[in-house]
Each structure stands twice: as C-alpha cells, then as structure tokens.
Write a protein that holds these residues in place. Structure first.
Motif, PDB file in Angstrom:
ATOM      1  N   LEU A  65       0.835  -1.195   0.000  1.00  0.00           N
ATOM      2  CA  LEU A  65       0.000   0.000   0.000  1.00  0.00           C
ATOM      3  C   LEU A  65       0.872   1.249   0.000  1.00  0.00           C
ATOM      4  N   ARG A  66       0.592   2.166  -0.916  1.00  0.00           N
ATOM      5  CA  ARG A  66       1.234   3.485  -0.931  1.00  0.00           C
ATOM      6  C   ARG A  66       0.136   4.534  -0.936  1.00  0.00           C
ATOM      7  N   VAL A  67       0.376   5.633  -0.236  1.00  0.00           N
ATOM      8  CA  VAL A  67      -0.701   6.613  -0.034  1.00  0.00           C
ATOM      9  C   VAL A  67      -0.257   8.008  -0.478  1.00  0.00           C
ATOM     10  N   TRP A  68      -1.150   8.669  -1.164  1.00  0.00           N
ATOM     11  CA  TRP A  68      -0.963  10.065  -1.569  1.00  0.00           C
ATOM     12  C   TRP A  68      -2.041  10.926  -0.919  1.00  0.00           C
ATOM     13  N   THR A  69      -1.687  12.166  -0.616  1.00  0.00           N
ATOM     14  CA  THR A  69      -2.742  13.095  -0.242  1.00  0.00           C
ATOM     15  C   THR A  69      -3.465  13.508  -1.521  1.00  0.00           C
ATOM     16  N   ALA A  70      -4.692  13.974  -1.378  1.00  0.00           N
ATOM     17  CA  ALA A  70      -5.446  14.441  -2.542  1.00  0.00           C
ATOM     18  C   ALA A  70      -6.467  15.458  -2.068  1.00  0.00           C
ATOM     19  N   ARG A  71      -6.804  16.353  -2.974  1.00  0.00           N
ATOM     20  CA  ARG A  71      -7.763  17.420  -2.663  1.00  0.00           C
ATOM     21  C   ARG A  71      -8.997  17.201  -3.517  1.00  0.00           C
ATOM     22  N   LEU A  72     -10.163  17.367  -2.902  1.00  0.00           N
ATOM     23  CA  LEU A  72     -11.420  17.215  -3.644  1.00  0.00           C
ATOM     24  C   LEU A  72     -11.605  18.408  -4.567  1.00  0.00           C
ATOM     25  N   LEU A  73     -11.744  18.127  -5.866  1.00  0.00           N
ATOM     26  CA  LEU A  73     -11.963  19.213  -6.831  1.00  0.00           C
ATOM     27  C   LEU A  73     -13.441  19.396  -7.118  1.00  0.00           C
ATOM     28  N   SER A  74     -14.136  18.270  -7.375  1.00  0.00           N
ATOM     29  CA  SER A  74     -15.567  18.394  -7.663  1.00  0.00           C
ATOM     30  C   SER A  74     -16.290  17.097  -7.354  1.00  0.00           C
ATOM     31  N   GLY A  75     -17.575  17.256  -7.073  1.00  0.00           N
ATOM     32  CA  GLY A  75     -18.418  16.112  -6.757  1.00  0.00           C
ATOM     33  C   GLY A  75     -18.517  15.907  -5.261  1.00  0.00           C
ATOM     34  N   GLU A  76     -19.549  15.187  -4.864  1.00  0.00           N
ATOM     35  CA  GLU A  76     -19.722  14.795  -3.463  1.00  0.00           C
ATOM     36  C   GLU A  76     -19.541  13.275  -3.442  1.00  0.00           C
ATOM     37  N   PRO A  77     -18.552  12.761  -2.676  1.00  0.00           N
ATOM     38  CA  PRO A  77     -18.284  11.316  -2.718  1.00  0.00           C
ATOM     39  C   PRO A  77     -19.517  10.487  -2.378  1.00  0.00           C
ATOM     40  N   ARG A  78     -19.725   9.442  -3.165  1.00  0.00           N
ATOM     41  CA  ARG A  78     -20.792   8.468  -2.917  1.00  0.00           C
ATOM     42  C   ARG A  78     -20.167   7.079  -2.964  1.00  0.00           C
ATOM     43  N   PRO A  79     -20.649   6.133  -2.166  1.00  0.00           N
ATOM     44  CA  PRO A  79     -20.050   4.795  -2.151  1.00  0.00           C
ATOM     45  C   PRO A  79     -20.533   3.959  -3.344  1.00  0.00           C
ATOM     46  N   LEU A  80     -19.927   4.174  -4.520  1.00  0.00           N
ATOM     47  CA  LEU A  80     -20.387   3.532  -5.750  1.00  0.00           C
ATOM     48  C   LEU A  80     -19.886   2.097  -5.876  1.00  0.00           C
ATOM     49  N   GLU A  81     -18.708   1.821  -5.318  1.00  0.00           N
ATOM     50  CA  GLU A  81     -18.039   0.519  -5.499  1.00  0.00           C
ATOM     51  C   GLU A  81     -17.228   0.232  -4.257  1.00  0.00           C
ATOM     52  N   ASP A  82     -17.257  -0.984  -3.768  1.00  0.00           N
ATOM     53  CA  ASP A  82     -16.357  -1.451  -2.685  1.00  0.00           C
ATOM     54  C   ASP A  82     -16.707  -0.943  -1.281  1.00  0.00           C
ATOM     55  N   HIS A  83     -17.529   0.115  -1.168  1.00  0.00           N
ATOM     56  CA  HIS A  83     -17.819   0.684   0.148  1.00  0.00           C
ATOM     57  C   HIS A  83     -19.316   0.785   0.387  1.00  0.00           C
ATOM     58  N   ASP A  84     -19.711   0.793   1.671  1.00  0.00           N
ATOM     59  CA  ASP A  84     -21.133   0.977   1.972  1.00  0.00           C
ATOM     60  C   ASP A  84     -21.389   2.191   2.850  1.00  0.00           C
ATOM     61  N   GLU A  85     -20.312   2.865   3.271  1.00  0.00           N
ATOM     62  CA  GLU A  85     -20.509   4.112   4.007  1.00  0.00           C
ATOM     63  C   GLU A  85     -19.257   4.968   3.889  1.00  0.00           C
ATOM     64  N   LEU A  86     -19.478   6.267   3.845  1.00  0.00           N
ATOM     65  CA  LEU A  86     -18.372   7.225   3.793  1.00  0.00           C
ATOM     66  C   LEU A  86     -18.563   8.209   4.931  1.00  0.00           C
ATOM     67  N   ARG A  87     -17.442   8.713   5.432  1.00  0.00           N
ATOM     68  CA  ARG A  87     -17.547   9.687   6.520  1.00  0.00           C
ATOM     69  C   ARG A  87     -16.396  10.688   6.411  1.00  0.00           C
ATOM     70  N   TRP A  88     -16.720  11.973   6.514  1.00  0.00           N
ATOM     71  CA  TRP A  88     -15.687  13.009   6.581  1.00  0.00           C
ATOM     72  C   TRP A  88     -15.302  13.196   8.034  1.00  0.00           C
ATOM     73  N   LEU A  89     -14.016  13.064   8.341  1.00  0.00           N
ATOM     74  CA  LEU A  89     -13.554  13.155   9.723  1.00  0.00           C
ATOM     75  C   LEU A  89     -12.671  14.377   9.929  1.00  0.00           C
ATOM     76  N   SER A  90     -12.977  15.132  10.984  1.00  0.00           N
ATOM     77  CA  SER A  90     -12.078  16.217  11.371  1.00  0.00           C
ATOM     78  C   SER A  90     -10.915  15.602  12.144  1.00  0.00           C
ATOM     79  N   ARG A  91      -9.901  16.404  12.436  1.00  0.00           N
ATOM     80  CA  ARG A  91      -8.717  15.884  13.126  1.00  0.00           C
ATOM     81  C   ARG A  91      -9.083  15.142  14.410  1.00  0.00           C
ATOM     82  N   SER A  92     -10.013  15.718  15.182  1.00  0.00           N
ATOM     83  CA  SER A  92     -10.355  15.115  16.474  1.00  0.00           C
ATOM     84  C   SER A  92     -11.203  13.850  16.314  1.00  0.00           C
ATOM     85  N   GLU A  93     -11.688  13.600  15.109  1.00  0.00           N
ATOM     86  CA  GLU A  93     -12.537  12.417  14.880  1.00  0.00           C
ATOM     87  C   GLU A  93     -11.791  11.259  14.214  1.00  0.00           C
ATOM     88  N   LEU A  94     -10.490  11.447  13.982  1.00  0.00           N
ATOM     89  CA  LEU A  94      -9.759  10.451  13.190  1.00  0.00           C
ATOM     90  C   LEU A  94      -9.767   9.053  13.797  1.00  0.00           C
TER      91      LEU A  94
END
Ligand code: CDP
Length: 142
Positions: A90-119
């Motif tokens: 596994l290798r990881v890159w940071t990325a910035r959201l440019l457009s769209g609102e993430p939806r769990p289309l494939e492989d996932h059944d829930e998404l969550r935006w976490l602030s630093r204190s919620e990590l």
C-alpha cells in the motif's frame, strides 16, 4: 542437473495499491469496505490497484472517480509503504477534492468526513493506520 533457461525472480515486484488521503474543508474521507468478508466493516483510505503502465497519481484519480464519483487532485506522497496480503503493498498520496460529493459507488457501503479530532472514531484497517496518522498531521485547516 537441469539448466534454467529463463530466470524466475524469487521476489517478483509487488502489486502496488494506491490509496488517497482525500481532504476537503479540513476533513479527511474515510470509507467503509463492503467486501471481501474479512475486510467488510473496516474503514480505509479509498483506492485500488495500479494498472499496467499507469502512474500512481493517475491510478488514484481513476480509482476515486470509479469508487466515489469525484474528481481529485493528487498532492504529495505520504512517506512509507505498508504490506497488505502477500505480494501487495500500500502506498498513499494526499489528494484534494476538486468536484463532486463522494458516494459509495463501489467497494464501500458508508463514507464519513472526519475532522482531526474524529480520526480515531472509526475502525481503520490495521495496514491503513500509519498512513492515517500521517494524513492527520497534514490535514489542512480548511
Ligand atoms: O479496486 P481494486 O480491485 O483495484 O483494489 P481494492 O480491492 O480496492 O484493493 C486491493 C487490496 O488492497 C484489497 O485487499 C484491499 O483490502 C487493500 N487495500 C487496503 O488494505 N487499504 C486501502 N486503503 C486500500 C486497499
């Protein structure tokens, strides 16, 4: 003794899985896997396998488009490489959201935006934890 005519590498190059620490407005996206059974319910940084001939940032953009329906801009690589199942890393890159609102289309059944204190509020896959810690340190203020 039989001569070997073709060299078989003892350690073929591992399959690289690229995942994104996706940021938006001071939060990091966590995705809950829906499959396979042994990983379902655990949270990860979304991503997937590099295809032949593909660069890692290119793969990340493609995977997040396929899995989440969003356009992202890759940033820096988070230093490190973490073993997954045998033959996969596994290798990881940071990325910035440019457009769209993430939806769990494939492989996932829930998404969550976490602030630093919620990590720490979700059950991350063990192999993702070091990268998530690093991603938290790099979390932009907004
Ligand atoms: O989408 P694709 O089939 O290319 O790949 P995937 O099934 O999403 O990921 C390939 C492997 O990497 C699976 O075993 C995932 O569980 C693992 N993985 C991981 O451990 N942590 C991540 N952040 C992303 C993938």
């Amino acid at each position: 003794m039989t001569e070997r005519t073709t060299e078989t590498p003892r350690h073929p190059a591992p399959v690289v899985v690229v995942a994104g620490a996706l940021y938006d407005r001071g939060r990091l996206l966590a995705a809950r896997r829906s499959a396979p059974a042994d990983l379902a319910g655990r949270w990860e940084l979304p991503g997937g396998k590099l295809e032949p001939g593909e660069g890692p940032e290119e793969a990340l953009v493609r995977e997040l488009r396929e899995e989440l329906g969003v356009e992202v801009e890759p940033g820096e690589r988070i230093p490190g490489e973490w073993p997954l199942k045998p033959g996969y890393v596994l290798r990881v890159w940071t990325a910035r959201l440019l457009s769209g609102e993430p939806r769990p289309l494939e492989d996932h059944d829930e998404l969550r935006w976490l602030s630093r204190s919620e990590l720490d509020s979700v059950d991350w896959l063990d192999q993702d934890r070091p990268a998530v810690a690093e991603a938290g340190l790099r979390l932009p203020e907004r």
